[in-house]
Design a protein around this motif. Structure first.
Motif, PDB file in Angstrom:
ATOM      1  N   UNK A  81       0.832  -1.200   0.000  1.00 23.74           N
ATOM      2  CA  UNK A  81       0.000   0.000   0.000  1.00 23.74           C
ATOM      3  C   UNK A  81       0.867   1.252   0.000  1.00 23.74           C
ATOM      4  N   UNK A  82       0.229   2.412  -0.180  1.00 23.90           N
ATOM      5  CA  UNK A  82       0.945   3.682  -0.233  1.00 23.90           C
ATOM      6  C   UNK A  82       1.691   3.963   1.067  1.00 23.90           C
ATOM      7  N   UNK A  83       1.085   3.529   2.196  1.00 25.79           N
ATOM      8  CA  UNK A  83       1.739   3.808   3.477  1.00 25.79           C
ATOM      9  C   UNK A  83       2.752   2.724   3.845  1.00 25.79           C
ATOM     10  N   UNK A  84       3.165   1.910   2.879  1.00 25.28           N
ATOM     11  CA  UNK A  84       4.208   0.930   3.115  1.00 25.28           C
ATOM     12  C   UNK A  84       3.725  -0.381   3.706  1.00 25.28           C
ATOM     13  N   UNK A  85       2.395  -0.477   3.995  1.00 23.94           N
ATOM     14  CA  UNK A  85       1.854  -1.713   4.550  1.00 23.94           C
ATOM     15  C   UNK A  85       1.791  -2.768   3.457  1.00 23.94           C
ATOM     16  N   UNK A  86       2.218  -3.989   3.775  1.00 19.99           N
ATOM     17  CA  UNK A  86       2.213  -5.056   2.785  1.00 19.99           C
ATOM     18  C   UNK A  86       1.030  -5.989   3.069  1.00 19.99           C
ATOM     19  N   UNK A  87       0.076  -6.078   2.118  1.00 18.02           N
ATOM     20  CA  UNK A  87      -1.127  -6.874   2.356  1.00 18.02           C
ATOM     21  C   UNK A  87      -1.353  -7.847   1.203  1.00 18.02           C
ATOM     22  N   UNK A  88      -2.183  -8.851   1.419  1.00 18.39           N
ATOM     23  CA  UNK A  88      -2.503  -9.799   0.359  1.00 18.39           C
ATOM     24  C   UNK A  88      -3.144 -11.038   0.914  1.00 18.39           C
ATOM     25  N   UNK A  89      -3.542 -11.936   0.019  1.00 18.44           N
ATOM     26  CA  UNK A  89      -4.258 -13.133   0.465  1.00 18.44           C
ATOM     27  C   UNK A  89      -3.356 -14.056   1.263  1.00 18.44           C
ATOM     28  N   UNK A  90      -2.053 -14.088   0.925  1.00 16.23           N
ATOM     29  CA  UNK A  90      -1.167 -15.025   1.616  1.00 16.23           C
ATOM     30  C   UNK A  90      -0.436 -14.380   2.775  1.00 16.23           C
ATOM     31  N   UNK A  91      -0.637 -13.095   2.974  1.00 15.97           N
ATOM     32  CA  UNK A  91       0.161 -12.379   3.966  1.00 15.97           C
ATOM     33  C   UNK A  91      -0.474 -12.487   5.335  1.00 15.97           C
ATOM     34  N   UNK A  92       0.320 -12.914   6.304  1.00 14.66           N
ATOM     35  CA  UNK A  92      -0.138 -12.908   7.695  1.00 14.66           C
ATOM     36  C   UNK A  92       0.369 -11.624   8.342  1.00 14.66           C
ATOM     37  N   UNK A  93      -0.326 -11.125   9.369  1.00 12.17           N
ATOM     38  CA  UNK A  93       0.109  -9.879   9.998  1.00 12.17           C
ATOM     39  C   UNK A  93       1.557  -9.976  10.458  1.00 12.17           C
ATOM     40  N   UNK A  94       2.346  -8.955  10.142  1.00 12.50           N
ATOM     41  CA  UNK A  94       3.738  -8.918  10.577  1.00 12.50           C
ATOM     42  C   UNK A  94       4.704  -9.581   9.623  1.00 12.50           C
ATOM     43  N   UNK A  95       4.188 -10.181   8.540  1.00  9.73           N
ATOM     44  CA  UNK A  95       5.077 -10.842   7.591  1.00  9.73           C
ATOM     45  C   UNK A  95       5.598  -9.825   6.575  1.00  9.73           C
ATOM     46  N   UNK A  96       6.810 -10.009   6.144  1.00  6.33           N
ATOM     47  CA  UNK A  96       7.351  -9.141   5.104  1.00  6.33           C
ATOM     48  C   UNK A  96       7.168  -9.801   3.747  1.00  6.33           C
ATOM     49  N   UNK A  97       7.533  -9.053   2.712  1.00  2.00           N
ATOM     50  CA  UNK A  97       7.346  -9.529   1.345  1.00  2.00           C
ATOM     51  C   UNK A  97       8.121 -10.820   1.094  1.00  2.00           C
ATOM     52  N   UNK A  98       9.330 -10.921   1.694  1.00  2.00           N
ATOM     53  CA  UNK A  98      10.194 -12.076   1.405  1.00  2.00           C
ATOM     54  C   UNK A  98       9.656 -13.346   2.056  1.00  2.00           C
ATOM     55  N   UNK A  99       9.022 -13.175   3.213  1.00  3.10           N
ATOM     56  CA  UNK A  99       8.563 -14.365   3.947  1.00  3.10           C
ATOM     57  C   UNK A  99       7.291 -14.955   3.366  1.00  3.10           C
ATOM     58  N   UNK A 100       6.581 -14.167   2.548  1.00  7.74           N
ATOM     59  CA  UNK A 100       5.266 -14.598   2.085  1.00  7.74           C
ATOM     60  C   UNK A 100       5.381 -15.611   0.943  1.00  7.74           C
ATOM     61  N   UNK A 101       4.737 -16.752   1.055  1.00  9.08           N
ATOM     62  CA  UNK A 101       4.791 -17.735  -0.036  1.00  9.08           C
ATOM     63  C   UNK A 101       3.976 -17.255  -1.236  1.00  9.08           C
ATOM     64  N   UNK A 102       4.305 -17.815  -2.388  1.00  9.89           N
ATOM     65  CA  UNK A 102       3.617 -17.428  -3.617  1.00  9.89           C
ATOM     66  C   UNK A 102       2.204 -18.006  -3.679  1.00  9.89           C
ATOM     67  N   UNK A 103       2.111 -19.289  -3.343  1.00  8.44           N
ATOM     68  CA  UNK A 103       0.806 -19.946  -3.360  1.00  8.44           C
ATOM     69  C   UNK A 103       0.383 -20.224  -1.926  1.00  8.44           C
ATOM     70  N   UNK A 104      -0.874 -20.008  -1.623  1.00 10.83           N
ATOM     71  CA  UNK A 104      -1.330 -20.446  -0.312  1.00 10.83           C
ATOM     72  C   UNK A 104      -2.775 -20.884  -0.448  1.00 10.83           C
TER      73      UNK A 104
END
Lengths: 348, 404
Positions: A81-104
């Motif tokens: 997001x614009x405020x730097x928050x990383x969100x998505x279907x596979x993203x758990x709270x506190x996870x960064x872009x690198x830790x997030x798996x491609x498929x979930x």
């Protein structure tokens, strides 16, 4: 037989796919998503904000893409997001872009993230199922033997006073839905003003420390509704067996009546109730939802109500998968068991 | 005004029901007098169980009807009287004027409304919805089940798969998915109503057409008359305020308001539709099984040899011969529908929260159950006795129809 079971598994898979898609479709309709956005984000969001919130989190993608993501055949949605928050279907709270798996998805063993309980769906369902499993175990322990006993006693001598009174009893239990019997039981046994005060009217403590006092009423309430039906089936099959030729032969030979019932009639009379008991599982599931709500026992049914009331899509999907599997597996077991118990029947 | 004691309450309640007692007495006297000329209905009066069941059912039917005519109720079911909150049965109403009933016979609920009147009004909701919804479920089940059982093959596989699909859903999950304000907003229930309510029309049309197919002079006016009325009722039922579906973004125009004699409130419609939807697969399975069994009989073969069409055979040869089990199941299913309506109310779905239906009242009463028993118990016992009556009635009918 192997082919039969294989085919049934195929049908089961197809049914589960269709059902989850229906649930997916209904929970992803726009007003439902709007409700989700408002409970997750802010109750006073404007229409544009709701739309943006949903857009940013991937809820506005085409239905089939989202379903694919849930299944795990399409890569998950993610966005910074614009405020730097990383969100998505596979993203758990506190996870960064690198830790997030491609498929979930289901295929990766990921059941998703519950928006109500703020936890992994897999863990929630397992924990709640454990609670409900414990409840169901005691329900079956109480229900099956007493139902069979009532049915056999009523059916062994048709038309007697015992038959009449036991049959009336089973009709009354089938006519009493759980929310009626539960209310009546609480009134009689648990009310703090009048009544006997034998049991507790809530089973909240039963989750950590089940005792007879706080656990018996919910068990009895579920067991009673299912019991009448099984008892009536047992009675019907018992009366049919008792008029069979070989029973008459045994009686003429001078075998004592208890012996006839126990050794000759019972085995054949119990084939039909077996299938009925298996097919009762879907109904018990309903009873579980009502009773867990009524007695505030936090099990599977309680989770269903929570998920549905808050439109927790992924939890609701997991719950429907589990309940569909329960329904279909019991159907399969009842079919196989029927063939196994009754060699006269062959699958065509 | 003194509070009433238990005996006085009982007497006064019995007196409030006097119109129901008279109607029941008349019905039973007439039925017993003419029972030999009334077919299966008359035979019901040979079995004590059937008679008890029928009595219980008719008691609630009369209560519902007379209650709707404001004969039995003592107070308005929605009016809140201050000072009557959670009061025990027999409490006098403070400041009751002349012409007002001076007591709350079964006490007040947690919003200070009369429990007795709410229970009576609740009966009317059940008596309106349950039989009609069951009838619709039967129409759907019969229209789809007969061809599935008669033809078999691909059609059967497909329809059975659909039926099993719906049956594999836990009912409560389905209710939670269908009967929420959000879903009503999307118009999904209206679409479902538009589809499900077509089946009675199809059923009627095919039924009459297959029978009078050979007499076009008689058939054509009959079909125009019957189908015209049915389609008008259909449109009146699914359209509200001139629209079949009206959401924020789009709407489909329906019957204009001038021709629309009644509007089904959104809450009732969605409850009705979901109950029909849940019941029809089971009816489908029963009808399909019966059709598969009966189609091997000689009279079906005879009709086929005569050259009768398949729909004639299904509707005029198979269906009448399947009526015994279907009538019994119809009674049981009304009971089950009553239970489903209660379940919906219990979870606060569909009907508005102040609605006096039994499920909602139980749901409201259960929250204070350990302190105040009287708001929850009367609707619970009412529901129990109605369903019990239907079960006993079904038992009696089964016994009597087996005697033939």
């Amino acid at each position: 037989m192997g082919l039969f079971i294989l085919r049934r598994f195929g049908v089961m898979l197809l049914t589960a796919l269709c059902l989850t898609f229906v649930v997916f479709f209904l929970t992803n309709l726009y007003p439902n998503l709007e409700k989700l956005a408002k409970t997750q984000g802010n109750q006073r969001m404007s229409d544009e904000q709701v739309s943006a919130w949903l857009e940013n989190r991937g809820y506005r993608q085409p239905m089939l893409v989202k379903y694919g993501q849930w299944l795990g055949v399409a890569p998950g949605f993610s966005k910074t997001l614009d405020d730097g928050q990383f969100v998505g279907t596979c993203v758990r709270p506190g996870q960064t872009k690198e830790e997030t798996p491609n498929f979930c998805g289901i295929l990766q063993g990921e059941w998703g993230y519950s928006t109500v309980f703020k936890d992994e769906v897999g863990g929630i369902v397992a924990k709640r199922l454990g609670n409900t499993g414990y409840l169901m175990f005691w329900v079956l322990v109480l229900m099956v033997p007493s139902a069979l006993l009532v049915g056999v006693l009523a059916g062994m001598r048709e038309g007697t006073v015992m038959d009449r009174s036991l049959s009336t009893f089973s009709i009354i239990t089938t006519a009493t839905p759980e929310y009626v019997s539960g209310v009546v039981f609480i009134a009689i046994f648990a009310s703090s003003t009048v009544g006997l005060k034998w049991f507790k009217g809530t089973a909240t403590q039963a989750m950590d420390n089940p005792t007879f006092e706080n656990f018996f009423l919910p068990v009895l309430t579920i067991a009673l509704y299912g019991m009448g039906y099984i008892a009536r089936m047992t009675r019907a099959s018992m009366t049919e067996v008792m008029t069979a030729q070989y029973i008459r032969t045994a009686r003429l030979k001078g075998v004592s009546f208890p012996n006839i019932v126990m050794k000759h009639a019972l085995r054949n009379a119990l084939i039909a109730p077996f299938t009925v008991i298996m097919l009762q599982f879907p109904w018990l599931l309903n009873g579980v939802v009502i009773v867990e709500t009524l007695f505030n026992y936090k099990g599977f049914g309680w989770a269903l109500v929570q998920a549905a009331e808050n439109n927790d899509i992924q939890l609701l999907l997991a719950i429907s998968v589990v309940s569909v599997i329960v329904v279909l597996v019991t159907q399969l077991i009842s079919d196989i068991g029927y063939v196994y118990l009754n060699p006269r029947i062959r699958i065509s | 005004m003194e509070p009433l004691n238990g005996f006085q309450i009982t007497l006064r309640i019995l007196y409030q029901f006097s119109s129901v007692w008279i109607a029941l007495l008349l019905l039973f006297a007439l039925s017993l007098a003419f029972k030999r000329r009334l077919g299966l209905y008359g035979k019901l009066f040979d079995s004590p169980i059937g008679m008890i069941g029928f009595g219980l059912v008719m008691f609630w039917v009369f209560t519902g009807i007379f209650g709707a005519m404001d004969l039995i109720v003592t107070h308005d079911p929605l009016t809140q009287v201050s000072g009557m909150k959670n009061k025990v049965p027999g409490t006098p109403v403070p400041g009751a004027e002349a012409g007002e009933y001076p007591w709350y016979l079964l006490g007040g609920d947690n919003l200070a409304r009369d429990v007795f009147s709410r229970m009576i009004k609740g009966a009317w909701i059940v008596v309106q919805i349950a039989p009609l919804a069951t009838l619709f479920a039967f129409m759907v089940g019969i229209t789809l089940g007969l061809p599935a059982g008669y033809y078999g093959g691909r059609l059967d596989t497909f329809l059975s798969f659909l039926a099993n699909l719906i049956l594999a859903f836990p009912v409560i999950l389905l209710f939670y998915l269908l009967v929420t304000p959000e879903i009503i907003e999307t118009g999904v229930p209206s679409y479902m109503a538009a589809v499900l309510f077509v089946f009675p029309i199809v059923f009627l049309g095919v039924l009459l057409n297959s029978r009078y197919f050979t007499r076009p002079n008689f058939r054509t006016p009959l079909l125009i008359g019957v189908l015209g009325t049915a389609i008008w009722l259909y449109l009146a039922m699914i359209s509200t305020g001139g629209y079949i579906i009206s959401t924020k973004t789009y709407s489909i125009p329906g019957l204009p308001g001038v021709l629309d004699p009644f509007d089904v409130p959104g809450g009732i419609l969605v409850v009705f539709v979901s109950v029909v939807f849940v019941n029809s697969p089971t009816v489908f399975r029963i009808v399909r099984g019966l059709a598969m069994d009966i189609k091997t009989r000689d009279y079906v073969a005879a009709a086929q040899t005569r050259g009768e069409g398949p729909w004639y055979i299904m509707l005029w040869e198979i269906l009448p011969n399947a009526r015994g089990p279907l009538i019994v199941d119809f009674c049981l299913r009304i009971g089950y529908t009553t239970i489903l309506l209660g379940t919906l109310g219990f979870f606060g779905l569909g009907l508005p929260p102040e609605s006096p239906d039994w499920g909602s009242t139980i749901n409201e009463g259960r929250k204070l159950l350990s302190i105040y028993l009287h708001p929850a118990l009367p609707p619970a016992l009412a529901l129990l006795s109605l369903v019990l009556g239907l079960n006993l009635l079904a038992d009696g009918l089964r016994e009597e129809s087996l005697k033939d």
